[in-house]
Design a protein around this motif. Structure first.
Motif, mmCIF file in Angstrom:
data_model
loop_
_atom_site.group_PDB
_atom_site.id
_atom_site.type_symbol
_atom_site.label_atom_id
_atom_site.label_comp_id
_atom_site.label_asym_id
_atom_site.label_seq_id
_atom_site.Cartn_x
_atom_site.Cartn_y
_atom_site.Cartn_z
ATOM 1 N N LYS A 83 5.662 23.661 98.422
ATOM 2 C CA LYS A 83 4.442 23.579 97.615
ATOM 3 C C LYS A 83 4.098 22.131 97.264
ATOM 4 N N LEU A 84 5.119 21.271 97.225
ATOM 5 C CA LEU A 84 4.907 19.849 96.944
ATOM 6 C C LEU A 84 4.520 19.064 98.195
ATOM 7 N N GLY A 85 4.372 19.756 99.313
ATOM 8 C CA GLY A 85 3.927 19.105 100.539
ATOM 9 C C GLY A 85 5.029 18.715 101.498
ATOM 10 N N ASP A 93 -2.453 8.819 97.630
ATOM 11 C CA ASP A 93 -3.089 10.045 97.127
ATOM 12 C C ASP A 93 -2.059 11.019 96.556
ATOM 13 N N TRP A 94 -0.957 11.171 97.279
ATOM 14 C CA TRP A 94 0.086 12.104 96.827
ATOM 15 C C TRP A 94 0.718 11.601 95.533
ATOM 16 N N THR A 95 0.976 10.299 95.442
ATOM 17 C CA THR A 95 1.557 9.708 94.230
ATOM 18 C C THR A 95 0.636 9.934 93.033
ATOM 19 N N GLU A 96 -0.662 9.696 93.225
ATOM 20 C CA GLU A 96 -1.631 9.913 92.150
ATOM 21 C C GLU A 96 -1.679 11.385 91.755
ATOM 22 N N SER A 97 -1.590 12.260 92.740
ATOM 23 C CA SER A 97 -1.577 13.702 92.476
ATOM 24 C C SER A 97 -0.365 14.099 91.640
ATOM 25 N N LEU A 98 0.800 13.530 91.962
ATOM 26 C CA LEU A 98 2.013 13.823 91.186
ATOM 27 C C LEU A 98 1.832 13.402 89.734
ATOM 28 N N ASN A 99 1.311 12.207 89.531
ATOM 29 C CA ASN A 99 1.134 11.689 88.184
ATOM 30 C C ASN A 99 0.115 12.519 87.398
ATOM 31 N N ARG A 100 -0.955 12.934 88.053
ATOM 32 C CA ARG A 100 -1.989 13.730 87.370
ATOM 33 C C ARG A 100 -1.474 15.082 86.910
ATOM 34 N N GLN A 101 -0.526 15.637 87.656
ATOM 35 C CA GLN A 101 -0.032 16.975 87.322
ATOM 36 C C GLN A 101 0.608 17.024 85.944
ATOM 37 N N PHE A 102 1.325 15.969 85.583
ATOM 38 C CA PHE A 102 2.058 16.011 84.316
ATOM 39 C C PHE A 102 1.869 14.783 83.438
ATOM 40 N N ASN A 103 1.377 13.693 83.973
ATOM 41 C CA ASN A 103 1.141 12.470 83.209
ATOM 42 C C ASN A 103 2.392 12.052 82.418
#
Length: 194
Positions: free
Chosen positions: A154-156, A178-188
């Protein structure tokens, strides 16, 4: 790894703290479980060996580990030992390609199925990217550990290989902006001094 020896990662539902010697007795109790040994492909250690392992994870330049705390319990009791639910690790396997193996274990049964493991592993991957420079992640997971396999997919992560000898699958994910930003956005996540 000394880099995280004074680092706390504060998430929405988990807190990650450096693996210290006072965590070892509870960790050692967890690892007496045959189920956890099987899921993590681990061998049982004596308490003395567990202390040596903790020191190795603290001192070795190719290893980084955090103990996972249930944030709700930690906020209520302000006690790391009572809040411990598992651990997450990065092990640098190739410095030239910045490839690291990532591991996650939720040892406390009461904490499973609540997505705490997902949040913790995302925090660890984000930390590895930002502070250690990881560019490729690998996860080696026992065939029987379907929960972890599904979480990483699920994490790619994509399947790279299967080992019948070791009864494990290797999944891999290359880091992108993009993936790094996505990880950070999920939980901040908030990185703090510990």
């Amino acid at each position: 790894m000394r880099i995280n020896s004074n680092t706390l990662i504060n998430g929405l539902n988990v807190v990650l703290v450096p693996y210290r010697d006072y965590h070892v007795p509870k960790y050692h109790e967890w690892m007496k479980s045959e189920e956890l040994q099987k899921l993590t492909a681990s061998e049982p250690l004596t308490l003395d060996e567990e202390y040596k392992m903790q020191k190795s994870w603290r001192d070795d330049e190719d290893k980084c580990t955090f103990i996972i705390l249930d944030k709700k319990v930690y906020n209520e009791k302000n006690n790391e030992i009572e809040s411990m639910i598992g651990d997450t690790n990065i092990f640098i396997i190739n410095k030239d390609t910045a490839t690291a193996e990532i591991e996650i274990m939720i040892a406390e049964e009461s904490a499973r199925g609540k997505k705490l493991g997902s949040e913790a592993v995302i925090a660890m991957m984000f930390y590895g990217i930002k502070y250690i420079g990881v560019r490729i992640y690998q996860a080696k997971i026992s065939f029987v550990n379907e929960v972890s396999i599904n979480m990483f997919k699920k994490l790619g992560f994509l399947e790279q290989s299967r080992s019948e000898v070791f009864q494990e699958i290797t999944l891999e994910k290359s880091v992108s902006a993009d993936w790094t930003e996505s990880l950070n956005r999920q939980f901040n996540f908030e990185i703090q001094n510990y």
